[in-house]
Design a protein around this motif. Structure first.
Motif, PDB file in Angstrom:
ATOM      1  N   ALA A 244       1.932   3.570  -1.217  1.00 51.22           N
ATOM      2  CA  ALA A 244       3.125   4.157  -0.604  1.00 51.22           C
ATOM      3  C   ALA A 244       3.046   4.086   0.914  1.00 51.22           C
ATOM      4  O   ALA A 244       4.043   3.810   1.591  1.00 51.22           O
ATOM      5  N   ALA A 245       1.861   4.321   1.464  1.00 51.60           N
ATOM      6  CA  ALA A 245       1.704   4.268   2.919  1.00 51.60           C
ATOM      7  C   ALA A 245       1.927   2.848   3.430  1.00 51.60           C
ATOM      8  O   ALA A 245       2.570   2.637   4.474  1.00 51.60           O
ATOM      9  N   PHE A 246       1.414   1.858   2.709  1.00 52.18           N
ATOM     10  CA  PHE A 246       1.675   0.464   3.090  1.00 52.18           C
ATOM     11  C   PHE A 246       3.171   0.162   3.064  1.00 52.18           C
ATOM     12  O   PHE A 246       3.690  -0.546   3.928  1.00 52.18           O
ATOM     13  N   VAL A 247       3.854   0.677   2.054  1.00 48.34           N
ATOM     14  CA  VAL A 247       5.295   0.441   1.935  1.00 48.34           C
ATOM     15  C   VAL A 247       6.045   1.062   3.114  1.00 48.34           C
ATOM     16  O   VAL A 247       6.923   0.425   3.715  1.00 48.34           O
TER      17      VAL A 247
ATOM     18  N   PHE B 116     -10.553  -1.336   3.798  1.00 48.66           N
ATOM     19  CA  PHE B 116     -11.132  -0.063   4.229  1.00 48.66           C
ATOM     20  C   PHE B 116     -10.045   0.631   5.046  1.00 48.66           C
ATOM     21  O   PHE B 116     -10.021   0.582   6.274  1.00 48.66           O
ATOM     22  N   ILE B 117      -9.123   1.245   4.351  1.00 44.06           N
ATOM     23  CA  ILE B 117      -7.951   1.861   4.981  1.00 44.06           C
ATOM     24  C   ILE B 117      -7.548   3.085   4.168  1.00 44.06           C
ATOM     25  O   ILE B 117      -7.447   3.014   2.941  1.00 44.06           O
TER      26      ILE B 117
ATOM     27  N   ALA C 164      -2.984   3.387   7.125  1.00 46.15           N
ATOM     28  CA  ALA C 164      -2.048   2.356   6.661  1.00 46.15           C
ATOM     29  C   ALA C 164      -0.683   2.514   7.307  1.00 46.15           C
ATOM     30  O   ALA C 164      -0.022   1.521   7.639  1.00 46.15           O
ATOM     31  N   ARG C 165      -0.249   3.752   7.493  1.00 41.11           N
ATOM     32  CA  ARG C 165       1.053   3.976   8.104  1.00 41.11           C
ATOM     33  C   ARG C 165       1.091   3.505   9.555  1.00 41.11           C
ATOM     34  O   ARG C 165       2.158   3.185  10.089  1.00 41.11           O
ATOM     35  N   LYS C 166      -0.080   3.444  10.199  1.00 42.71           N
ATOM     36  CA  LYS C 166      -0.155   3.052  11.605  1.00 42.71           C
ATOM     37  C   LYS C 166      -0.636   1.619  11.805  1.00 42.71           C
ATOM     38  O   LYS C 166      -0.798   1.169  12.935  1.00 42.71           O
ATOM     39  N   GLY C 167      -0.887   0.899  10.701  1.00 42.08           N
ATOM     40  CA  GLY C 167      -1.377  -0.468  10.825  1.00 42.08           C
ATOM     41  C   GLY C 167      -2.803  -0.540  11.321  1.00 42.08           C
ATOM     42  O   GLY C 167      -3.187  -1.497  11.999  1.00 42.08           O
ATOM     43  N   LEU C 168      -3.616   0.447  10.966  1.00 38.73           N
ATOM     44  CA  LEU C 168      -5.005   0.499  11.391  1.00 38.73           C
ATOM     45  C   LEU C 168      -5.931   0.171  10.227  1.00 38.73           C
ATOM     46  O   LEU C 168      -5.486  -0.104   9.118  1.00 38.73           O
ATOM     47  N   GLY C 169      -7.242   0.198  10.485  1.00 40.52           N
ATOM     48  CA  GLY C 169      -8.207  -0.061   9.435  1.00 40.52           C
ATOM     49  C   GLY C 169      -8.589  -1.528   9.340  1.00 40.52           C
ATOM     50  O   GLY C 169      -8.289  -2.339  10.223  1.00 40.52           O
TER      51      GLY C 169
END
Length: 297
Positions: A29-32, A134-135, A140-145
């Motif tokens: 969901a966070a990726f979406v 590794f996220i 994921a919502r911020k495009g990090l990891g």
């Protein structure tokens, strides 16, 4: 292994795409949400439908089946539970995949099964690449990891710009299809193992009347990176020249377990059992890093 630079030019672009996410638990969901925020058109499916429907508010199209979700998608992301889930969902959607669509599998899976699946699907014309992460959801919502990837170079090159938008760092481990799966499991072993040892430290301390917050100051004395760079590298090289002999380390583990008393420990009993087996095999005078003796076999 090839380390890819942070492609800032990719991250600054808004790359609108028609994609699908199969599996919309917390991470999916966070990726979406992040993809929709970048302007992508996203279809979603989840076996528990309510988890997918919650993403309608962000602009996602909710599909009733995996096949419906992948129609028209140029890229399909799998964020599922395990190998069985991946096999089931791929079987349900593959007939509906667009020509040229790429399956990007973020699921943490068993390496041998990953290799078999990747080889089989690609041989059958399904473009599949394994890209575990590794996220966490907030990252994921911020495009990090970090995203790990392995599989056909051509597929990686095709999806790399999109992966660079999903995470701050992308690591490509070559064409061996299960390499990323191995690195992912080893990373999680480090995380889980470290957490288990911290739990045992807290249990020993509180059993002896020292507060958990107080004992946490102990970790100011230790830098895990130096331990890995020192003893860890020796262990990987099979060098067990004694610095802290196994027999002495085993004695200390006995004291730890005795101090914990009746309270359960997460890691130390298993470590003690392994130490006992190695001492019985004649390794008591080696460094306790001999715990890694199987590495060379």
């Amino acid at each position: 292994m090839a380390r890819l630079p942070d492609t800032s030019s990719h991250r600054e672009q808004t790359m609108s795409a028609h994609i699908a996410f199969l599996g919309t638990g917390r991470l999916g969901a966070a990726f979406v949400e992040a993809a929709l925020g970048r302007g992508d058109s996203v279809a979603v499916w989840n076996r528990t439908a309510d988890k997918a429907k919650a993403l309608e508010a962000f602009g996602a199209r909710v599909a009733a089946t995996p096949a419906d979700a992948v129609k028209g998608a140029e890229r399909v992301h799998l964020v599922l539970k395990d190998d069985a889930s991946v096999e089931s969902v791929v079987a349900e959607c593959r007939a509906a995949l667009e020509s040229g669509a790429i399956l990007v599998d973020h699921t943490t899976t068993q390496p041998a099964l990953t290799a078999e699946r990747a080889n089989r699907l690609n041989a059958e014309g399904v473009r599949y690449i394994h890209c575990p992460v590794f996220i966490g959801p907030a990252m994921a919502r911020k495009g990090l990891g970090i995203i790990l990837a392995s599989g056909p170079r051509a597929l990686f090159d095709a999806v790399h710009p999109a992966l660079a938008l999903q995470a701050a760092r992308v690591e490509y481990y070559g064409e061996r299809p299960d390499a990323a799966a191995v690195f992912k499991l080893c990373g999680n072993a480090y995380l889980v193992g470290t957490g288990a040892v911290i739990a045992d430290v807290l249990t020993i301390a509180t059993s002896a009347g020292i507060g958990a917050a107080d004992i946490m100051t102990l970790f100011e004395f230790f830098n895990p990176a130096t331990i890995v760079a020192g003893r860890g590298k020796s262990m990987a090289a099979g060098d067990f020249t004694p610095s802290f002999e196994l027999s002495m380390a085993r004695k200390d583990v006995r004291l730890m377990i005795e101090t914990a008393g009746a309270r359960p420990l997460a890691a130390l009993p298993a470590i003690a059992a392994r130490m006992d087996a190695l001492i019985d095999a004649g390794h008591g005078g080696d460094d306790f890093g001999v715990l890694a003796i199987e590495v060379g076999r």
